[in-house]
Design a protein around this motif. Structure first.
Motif, PDB file in Angstrom:
ATOM      1  N   ASP A   1      -4.075   0.505 -12.251  1.00 26.46           N
ATOM      2  CA  ASP A   1      -4.948   1.634 -11.971  1.00 26.46           C
ATOM      3  C   ASP A   1      -5.951   1.177 -10.908  1.00 26.46           C
ATOM      4  OD1 ASP A   1      -7.077   3.473 -11.989  1.00 26.46           O
ATOM      5  OD2 ASP A   1      -6.716   3.996 -14.086  1.00 26.46           O
ATOM      6  N   ARG A   2      -5.899   1.814  -9.738  1.00 22.65           N
ATOM      7  CA  ARG A   2      -6.776   1.391  -8.649  1.00 22.65           C
ATOM      8  C   ARG A   2      -8.250   1.573  -9.009  1.00 22.65           C
ATOM      9  NH1 ARG A   2      -5.795   0.630  -3.120  1.00 22.65           N
ATOM     10  NH2 ARG A   2      -3.685   1.494  -3.349  1.00 22.65           N
ATOM     11  N   GLY A   3      -8.551   2.518  -9.891  1.00 23.30           N
ATOM     12  CA  GLY A   3      -9.928   2.726 -10.295  1.00 23.30           C
ATOM     13  C   GLY A   3     -10.501   1.578 -11.091  1.00 23.30           C
TER      14      GLY A   3
ATOM     15  N   ARG B   1       1.084   4.183  -2.982  1.00 24.94           N
ATOM     16  CA  ARG B   1       0.905   5.623  -2.769  1.00 24.94           C
ATOM     17  C   ARG B   1       2.075   6.405  -3.350  1.00 24.94           C
ATOM     18  NH1 ARG B   1      -0.464   4.016   2.501  1.00 24.94           N
ATOM     19  NH2 ARG B   1       1.374   5.064   3.350  1.00 24.94           N
TER      20      ARG B   1
ATOM     21  N   ASP C   1       0.829  -1.202   0.000  1.00 24.99           N
ATOM     22  CA  ASP C   1       0.000   0.000   0.000  1.00 24.99           C
ATOM     23  C   ASP C   1       0.866   1.255   0.000  1.00 24.99           C
ATOM     24  OD1 ASP C   1      -2.710   1.196   0.243  1.00 24.99           O
ATOM     25  OD2 ASP C   1      -1.901   1.955   2.135  1.00 24.99           O
TER      26      ASP C   1
ATOM     27  N   THR D   1      -7.795   6.671 -13.563  1.00 24.73           N
ATOM     28  CA  THR D   1      -7.239   7.549 -12.539  1.00 24.73           C
ATOM     29  C   THR D   1      -5.723   7.460 -12.536  1.00 24.73           C
ATOM     30  OG1 THR D   1      -7.136   5.913 -10.737  1.00 24.73           O
ATOM     31  CG2 THR D   1      -9.255   6.989 -11.130  1.00 24.73           C
TER      32      THR D   1
ATOM     33  N   THR E   1      -4.272   7.055  -9.578  1.00 21.83           N
ATOM     34  CA  THR E   1      -4.029   6.349  -8.321  1.00 21.83           C
ATOM     35  C   THR E   1      -3.667   4.902  -8.600  1.00 21.83           C
ATOM     36  OG1 THR E   1      -5.674   7.760  -7.265  1.00 21.83           O
ATOM     37  CG2 THR E   1      -4.971   5.813  -6.058  1.00 21.83           C
ATOM     38  N   ARG E   2      -2.562   4.450  -8.017  1.00 23.92           N
ATOM     39  CA  ARG E   2      -2.040   3.129  -8.321  1.00 23.92           C
ATOM     40  C   ARG E   2      -2.333   2.108  -7.224  1.00 23.92           C
ATOM     41  NH1 ARG E   2      -2.441   4.772 -12.580  1.00 23.92           N
ATOM     42  NH2 ARG E   2      -0.858   5.784 -13.848  1.00 23.92           N
ATOM     43  N   ALA E   3      -2.359   0.855  -7.619  1.00 26.81           N
ATOM     44  CA  ALA E   3      -2.357  -0.284  -6.702  1.00 26.81           C
ATOM     45  C   ALA E   3      -1.143  -1.129  -7.047  1.00 26.81           C
ATOM     46  CB  ALA E   3      -3.641  -1.097  -6.838  1.00 26.81           C
TER      47      ALA E   3
ATOM     48  N   SER F   1      -9.344  -2.452  -8.279  1.00 26.33           N
ATOM     49  CA  SER F   1      -9.307  -2.177  -6.845  1.00 26.33           C
ATOM     50  C   SER F   1      -8.994  -3.433  -6.039  1.00 26.33           C
ATOM     51  CB  SER F   1     -10.646  -1.594  -6.383  1.00 26.33           C
ATOM     52  OG  SER F   1     -11.715  -2.487  -6.691  1.00 26.33           O
ATOM     53  N   ASP F   2      -9.182  -4.597  -6.663  1.00 23.28           N
ATOM     54  CA  ASP F   2      -8.927  -5.875  -6.000  1.00 23.28           C
ATOM     55  C   ASP F   2      -7.563  -6.449  -6.356  1.00 23.28           C
ATOM     56  OD1 ASP F   2      -9.555  -6.281  -8.643  1.00 23.28           O
ATOM     57  OD2 ASP F   2     -10.741  -8.092  -8.316  1.00 23.28           O
TER      58      ASP F   2
ATOM     59  N   SER G   1       1.910   6.544  -7.102  1.00 21.26           N
ATOM     60  CA  SER G   1       0.790   7.335  -7.615  1.00 21.26           C
ATOM     61  C   SER G   1       1.163   8.794  -7.809  1.00 21.26           C
ATOM     62  CB  SER G   1      -0.407   7.239  -6.649  1.00 21.26           C
ATOM     63  OG  SER G   1      -0.872   5.920  -6.521  1.00 21.26           O
TER      64      SER G   1
END
Length: 507
Positions: A482-484, A142, A138, A278, A280-282, A487-488, A145
């Protein structure tokens, strides 16, 4: 004399926008306690040999991590900063910034950062003890991202504390324009050694050069253009790649039409994997035993790379079934792979050192049969398709390239970057970076790197990117997404293990 970004580096520089940044990196899990454990084992063996009257073993050589105090003090922030400062002379661009030319008269240039501050680039972070893998992933997500600060050299490094058993993580983040094939290394490759006992480089006193002003850069760009007017004509008339398609209007129109038709008739399947939304990364990692994969490859008379791809196929199949139960038998996911994964002879230097950050290599596009539910059949199909498409000229790719690479003015590379996004959007679903050779064990300041993961670039209009490297007899998988859209993504860790075990148990 100014040092301009190459056409490809300029393209990656201009590909950045609010929803995607073209940086990559690596995660090194370092075990400082491993030095102490090894030293303790040696002491125990020496004491046992002495009690039996056997001659004591020769003491470790001076300068080793165990002798110079490293084992007692560990790998801390100051030691890491000193190491990086010593190695930056090998990669001078890491102390330079990108300066754009007024009115886009030429590609941007590299100039020394007059306010270079290494403590800005190397940062300290930590997990709440005892930290676990999910917390580390995690934190990495962040960090990846956030865009890099364009007013400074385009890289960052994090020393992450709080991992179990006294381990540390070193995370690096580097803009893609800093890493150029064999010529420019990623910073994680610069700070590691194949030997625990490495000597520091001779001390270098670095003084930044005076940065050129905007007027100087503009006049230099005009002078360059006027000094070689024939290059412009020659690049259009006799250039390579896409430029050669523009030798005449008629020829260019016909070839472009043919290219568009080919993309429409042979494009990647419709998939949310091409619907990035997005910035925002995972991030997630997993590993499986290389020896087990080798046994599977021997059983089915294929290569370990085939097994890697079959495992990834199983992962993608499970991910698709997690939200859509209507996966059909003929469904596929299209991936792009380095051609050297199928044919090592394509590497320009056969004696080149194995690396974990591989960019700018010839590639090919193949399909993963995610609709096939039998793992053995799936492996056979993966191997057959990869072998077929790696020899197909229609499936070969040199990766992202500027539309008109030889033209110096910025509007062309910038236009080329945007054109690449739109034309290449449906060429494949997922980029996959495959290591072509096992990596030798690595050390940072004398301390062993026990796990190593490459973080690939996640381009615009891509929701997932995967890297697989072989390190310490394990195949290390890294997923950035892409976390969007995904998300899993942490579930990918379990999917890798399940897919591997499924292949292992197949008769």
């Amino acid at each position: 004399m100014v040092n301009r970004l190459s056409p490809r580096d300029a393209m990656f520089y201009f590909l950045d926008d609010s929803s995607a940044t073209t940086h990559l990196g690596a995660v090194l899990i370092v075990d400082p306690e491993g030095v102490r454990r090894d030293a303790g084992k040696r002491s125990t063996k020496a004491a046992s040999a002495s009690s039996r009257g056997a001659p004591a073993r020769e003491a470790p050589s001076r300068g080793s991590a165990a002798d110079n105090g490293s084992a007692s003090s560990g790998l801390d922030y100051q030691r890491l900063v000193a190491l990086v400062e010593n190695r930056l002379q090998l990669v001078p661009r890491y102390r330079q910034i990108v300066r754009e030319v007024t009115l886009g008269l030429a590609r941007p240039v590299w100039v020394d950062d007059p306010d270079f501050d290494i403590n800005f680039h190397i940062r300290r972070s930590g997990l709440p003890r005892p930290g676990d893998t999910a917390q580390l992933q995690d934190l990495i997500a962040r960090v990846m991202s956030r865009p890099l600060d364009r007013t400074r050299p385009l890289w960052e490094m994090y020393l992450i504390e709080g991992l179990p058993d006294g381990k540390l993580a070193i995370l690096t983040k580097t803009h893609r324009c800093l890493v150029d094939g064999e010529a420019q290394l990623e910073i994680s490759e610069v700070i590691t050694d194949e030997s625990r006992h490495s000597e520091p480089l001779a001390e270098e006193i670095w003084m930044p050069g005076a940065p050129p002003g905007a007027t100087t850069l503009a006049l230099g760009a005009l002078a360059d253009a006027l000094s070689r007017p024939g290059d412009l004509v020659d690049s259009v008339m006799h250039g390579n790649a896409i430029v050669s398609d523009l030798r005449s209007t008629a020829e260019g129109v016909l070839r472009r039409a043919g290219s568009v038709v080919q993309q429409l008739t042979d494009s990647a399947p419709q998939s949310p994997l091409n619907n990035a939304t997005t910035s925002t990364r995972a991030f997630a990692v997993a590993s499986i035993p290389r020896r087990g994969c080798a046994k599977i490859a021997e059983r089915y008379e294929c290569t370990v790379n085939d097994v890697e791809l079959a495992v990834l196929t199983g992962v993608m199949r499970r991910w698709m079934l997690s939200f859509d139960e209507s996966v059909q038998s003929g469904d596929t996911v299209r991936v792009v792979l380095p051609l050297s994964a199928r044919d090592p002879a394509v590497e320009r230097r056969l004696d080149a050192e194995a690396r974990w950050v591989t960019v700018g290599k010839p590639s090919f596009v193949t399909d993963l049969p995610v609709g096939e539910d039998n793992p053995a059949v799936r492996l056979a199909q993966v191997a057959g398709l990869a072998n077929r498409f790696s020899h197909s000229s229609r499936r070969l790719s040199m990766g992202p390239r500027p539309l008109l690479p030889e033209l110096g003015v910025v509007p062309f590379p910038e236009f080329s970057s945007r054109a690449f996004r739109s034309l290449n959007r449906r060429a494949y679903n997922v980029p996959v970076s495959l290591g072509t050779a096992p990596l030798a064990p690595r050390f940072v300041a004398g301390f062993p790197v026990v796990e190593l993961y490459a973080i690939p670039t996640l381009m615009a209009q891509r929701a997932l990117s995967v890297s697989i490297i072989e390190y310490r007899d394990k195949l290390q998988f890294a997923f950035i997404a892409d976390r969007g859209v995904l998300s899993d993504l942490p579930a990918m860790t379990d999917y890798v293990t399940e897919s591997y075990e499924e292949l292992s148990m197949t008769d």
